[in-house]
Design a protein around this motif. Structure first.
Motif, short mmCIF file in Angstrom:
data_model
loop_
_atom_site.label_atom_id
_atom_site.label_comp_id
_atom_site.label_asym_id
_atom_site.label_seq_id
_atom_site.Cartn_x
_atom_site.Cartn_y
_atom_site.Cartn_z
N LEU A 27 0.96 -1.31 0.07
CA LEU A 27 0.00 0.00 0.03
C LEU A 27 0.76 1.36 -0.01
O LEU A 27 0.37 2.16 -0.50
N GLU A 28 2.22 1.21 0.45
CA GLU A 28 2.85 2.47 0.72
C GLU A 28 3.33 2.77 -0.86
O GLU A 28 3.45 3.89 -1.11
N HIS A 30 1.49 2.00 -3.72
CA HIS A 30 0.14 2.13 -4.21
C HIS A 30 -0.80 3.07 -4.39
O HIS A 30 -0.61 4.12 -3.32
N LYS A 33 -3.31 4.92 -1.61
CA LYS A 33 -2.89 5.83 -0.59
C LYS A 33 -3.08 7.26 -0.89
O LYS A 33 -3.28 7.86 0.08
N GLU A 34 -2.82 7.71 -2.09
CA GLU A 34 -3.26 9.14 -2.46
C GLU A 34 -4.76 9.50 -2.39
O GLU A 34 -4.83 10.74 -2.14
N CYS A 36 -6.72 8.92 0.06
CA CYS A 36 -7.28 8.64 1.48
C CYS A 36 -6.77 9.59 2.15
O CYS A 36 -5.60 10.22 1.93
N THR A 38 -6.19 8.92 5.34
CA THR A 38 -5.20 8.31 6.16
C THR A 38 -5.73 6.69 6.09
O THR A 38 -6.85 6.55 5.56
N ARG A 39 -5.05 6.04 6.66
CA ARG A 39 -5.57 4.58 6.63
C ARG A 39 -4.94 3.92 7.89
O ARG A 39 -4.03 4.48 8.80
N PHE A 78 -9.63 2.59 5.41
CA PHE A 78 -9.33 3.49 4.81
C PHE A 78 -10.11 4.61 5.24
O PHE A 78 -11.57 4.51 4.89
#
Length: 565
Positions: A27-28, A30, A33-34, A36, A38-39, A78
Motif C-alpha cells: 500500500l505504501e 500503491h 494511498k493518495e 485517502c 489516512t489509513r 481506509f
C-alpha cells in the motif's frame, strides 16, 4: 481453552503478521494511498482471537463459534474526508482485488467472501447505486444493512491465499476485513465502539442516558458529513442559469394516495404522515418557500427511515420509492446547487431500481437540464414519454401522472433542445441547427396531437406557440412554401385565441414578431413589435432581462431590413 486452539490462534497470528507487513509495504507504493486522508491497519493478537471466540460462545451457546469463523484477523481501514471520496477509493480496492496481477500484490488470488454497505442514516445515504456499480466485476452480492445505531461504512471481507501449515487446516486463508468510511464516521465509530458496544453487549453495565448521548452525537456526525459534502458540491456543480423552466409539478390529491399503497401492509399513521407531507410540499411550492421545501424533504426521508426500521427490511416498495421521489422533487424545486445535486443522486438511485419509470425519468431529465447536461436531459425526457405510453414501470404510477407526462413532457423536450442550441459553446452548422429544431418540432408535435384543446386551452396555445417558433427557425435556414403556409396557419390560430394584441403575453409576442419578420410581413411585424416593446419597457415579461434586451435589438434590426426593402 483447548491447547489446540491456543496453538492455532498463535499460528494464525504469526501468519497474519507476515501477510500484514506485505500488505503495508504494498500500500505504501500503491496509488490507493493518495486517494485517502489516512489509513489504519492491525492484526488480531493471539489473546484477541481466543477472547473473541469465548465472547461469541458466551453470547450465544448454540452457535458453536470457532476460530475459523473470525472474518477480521487482519483489519484494514481506509478513511476519506468526504462521502464522495468513498466511491473512487472503493473502486481502487476492487481494482486491487480483481485486476492487479503483479506478484507484489498480496491480494493476488484472494477470495471475496462478503460485501456489506452499512447505510447509516437513510437521509444521507444516496450513493447506493454507485457502490453497487463499483463491485460490478465481482460475482458477489452487495448486501445493504441499516443498523439501529446509524453505523455507516463499506465492509469487504476477503481471504488471502496462504502456504500450507502443520497447525492450520489445509487451504486455510487469512481473513482480511477492509473498511472504507469518512473521517467523521470513523471518529463516531471509535467512540461508539469504546462506550456503546460494551454497554449493548453487557446490558447490566449500561448508563441510563448513554445510548441517548451516542445517538445525539450521531446526528451531529451526520450533519458534519452532509455539510462537508456541501462544501465540495458547491465548488463543483454548475447550474445552468439559462434554464428558466419550472420543475414540472403534478397536482396531487392526498385522497388518491391510499389506492397507490393499498396492496402494502402499511400502518395508517404512515399514510397520514405522507398525506400531510404532500400538502406541505404543495403549499411550499405555491408560496415559493425554500426553507419549507427543505423541511418538507427531510419529512419525507424521516417517514421513509421510520417505515424501513419498522418493516425490518431495506427492500424498496412503492411507499419507500415515493418517499424518495418526493424528497428529490423538494430538493430540485429548491433550485440551489446543493438541492439539484441531491436530486440528481436520488433520481439516479431510483432509476437503478426502476429503469422504465416515466415519472423518475421525467424528473431526472429536468435535473440534468439544470446542470448543463443537455443531451442526457433530452434523452431521459424522451424515455419518460415513451415509457409513459407503454406503462411498463416496476412500481405503480397513477393514471393522472401518466396523463400529465404525456401532455407536458413533449413540450419540455422541445424546450431543452432549444436550450441546447441557445447555450451551445460550439459553433453549430446550419444543418445541425435545422436538424435540432426539426427534432424539437417533431417531438413537441406528439404532445400537441394528444392534447385535449377544450380541456386544456392554455396548454394548447402554448404548444402552438412553441411549434410556430420551431417552424420559423427551420424556415430561416431552408425556406419553402409548405412551411410558410404552416406558419401562417398557426399564427392565425394564436391570434384568434387571444382575440386582441393587448391580451398576448411577451413570450408569444416574440414568436409572432420573429415569424412575421421571417415571412417579411411588414404590417403585422410592426403591429406586434410595438406591443412587445411596450411590455418590455414596463417589464411585463417572465424571462431574463438579457433576453428582453436581445429582443429589442432584433426588432430594430428586422425593422431596418424590412424598411430598406
Amino acid at each position: 481453552m483447548k491447547r489446540k486452539d491456543k496453538a492455532k490462534a498463535e499460528s494464525i497470528n504469526d501468519k497474519a503478521t507476515h501477510y500484514h507487513q506485505k500488505i503495508v509495504n504494498y500500500l505504501e507504493s500503491h496509488e490507493l494511498k493518495e486517494l485517502c486522508y489516512t489509513r489504519k491497519s492491525r492484526v488480531k493478537s493471539k489473546n484477541d482471537i481466543l477472547s473473541k471466540v469465548d465472547r461469541k460462545n458466551e453470547e450465544d451457546r448454540k452457535t458453536k463459534y470457532k476460530i475459523d469463523h473470525i472474518t477480521d484477523i487482519v483489519g484494514l481501514r481506509f478513511i476519506v474526508l468526504f462521502k464522495k471520496d468513498l466511491i473512487p477509493v472503493t473502486q481502487k480496492i476492487v481494482d486491487l482485488l480483481c485486476n492487479d496481477k503483479s506478484e507484489k500484490n498480496p491480494f493476488l488470488e484472494s477470495e471475496v467472501e462478503e460485501i456489506i454497505y452499512y447505510k447509516g442514516n437513510v437521509s444521507i445515504s444516496n450513493i447506493s447505486r454507485k457502490i453497487q456499480e463499483s463491485f460490478s466485476c465481482i460475482d458477489k452480492e452487495v448486501k445493504e444493512s441499516i443498523s439501529n445505531e446509524g453505523y455507516s461504512s463499506i465492509h469487504i471481507v476477503c481471504k488471502l491465499k496462504t502456504d500450507n501449515h502443520d497447525v492450520l487446516p489445509n487451504k486455510y486463508r487469512i481473513p482480511v476485513e477492509i473498511q472504507v468510511r469518512t473521517i467523521f464516521e470513523d471518529a463516531w465509530g471509535e467512540i461508539d465502539h469504546k462506550y456503546g458496544y460494551k454497554a449493548r453487549r453487557e446490558s447490566s453495565s449500561s448508563h441510563p442516558t448513554l445510548d441517548k448521548h451516542l445517538k445525539t452525537l450521531k446526528h451531529f456526525v451526520d450533519a458534519c458529513v452532509d455539510y462537508a459534502d456541501l462544501i465540495v458540491e458547491e465548488s463543483e456543480i454548475e447550474i445552468n442559469h439559462s434554464d428558466f423552466s419550472r420543475v414540472l409539478n403534478i397536482p396531487e390529491n392526498p385522497k388518491d394516495l391510499s389506492k397507490l399503497f393499498s396492496h402494502l401492509d402499511i400502518k395508517e399513521d404512515y399514510i397520514d404522515e405522507y398525506k400531510k407531507a404532500i400538502k406541505l410540499k404543495n403549499k411550499s411550492i405555491d408560496d415559493g418557500n425554500s426553507k419549507s421545501l427543505i423541511d418538507c424533504a427531510d419529512t419525507f426521508l424521516n417517514i421513509k427511515s421510520r417505515y424501513i426500521k419498522n418493516k425490518g427490511s431495506s427492500y424498496d416498495d412503492e411507499f419507500t420509492f415515493y418517499c424518495s421521489l418526493n424528497y428529490g422533487f423538494c430538493c430540485l424545486v429548491d433550485n440551489t446547487e446543493r438541492g439539484i445535486k441531491q436530486a440528481k443522486d436520488i433520481y439516479l438511485d431510483l432509476i437503478s431500481l426502476d429503469p422504465k419509470n416515466s415519472l423518475v425519468l421525467m424528473r431526472l431529465g429536468q435535473t440534468m437540464g439544470k446542470i448543463k447536461e443537455s443531451d442526457k436531459s433530452i434523452s431521459y425526457l424522451k424515455s419518460s414519454y415513451e415509457h409513459a405510453l407503454k406503462k411498463d414501470s416496476n412500481f405503480k404510477i397513477k393514471k393522472t401522472d401518466i396523463n400529465y407526462i404525456l401532455s407536458k413532457v413533449p413540450k419540455t423536450v422541445g424546450y431543452y433542445i432549444w436550450l441546447k442550441i441557445h447555450d451551445s459553446s460550439e459553433t453549430l452548422t446550419e444543418e445541425s441547427i435545422q436538424s435540432l429544431y426539426q427534432d424539437a418540432y417533431d417531438f413537441t408535435l406528439k404532445g400537441f396531437q394528444a392534447l385535449d384543446s377544450h380541456k386544456y386551452p392554455a396548454d394548447y396555445i402554448e404548444y402552438q406557440n412553441n411549434l410556430t417558433y420551431y417552424l420559423t427557425e427551420i424556415y430561416k435556414i431552408d425556406a419553402n412554401s409548405n412551411l410558410k403556409d404552416q406558419i401562417t396557419e398557426k399564427l392565425s390560430e394564436i391570434k384568434d385565441y387571444y382575440g386582441s394584441p393587448e391580451n398576448i403575453d411577451a413570450a408569444t409576442l416574440d414568436t409572432l414578431v420573429n415569424a412575421y419578420a421571417v415571412l417579411e410581413d411588414k404590417d403585422n411585424f410592426v403591429l406586434y413589435a410595438d406591443f412587445l416593446k411596450k411590455k418590455i419597457f414596463v417589464k411585463d415579461y417572465n424571462f431574463d432581462d438579457g433576453e428582453a434586451l436581445e429582443m429589442l435589438m432584433l426588432i430594430d434590426k428586422a425593422n431596418s431590413l424590412l424598411t430598406d426593402e
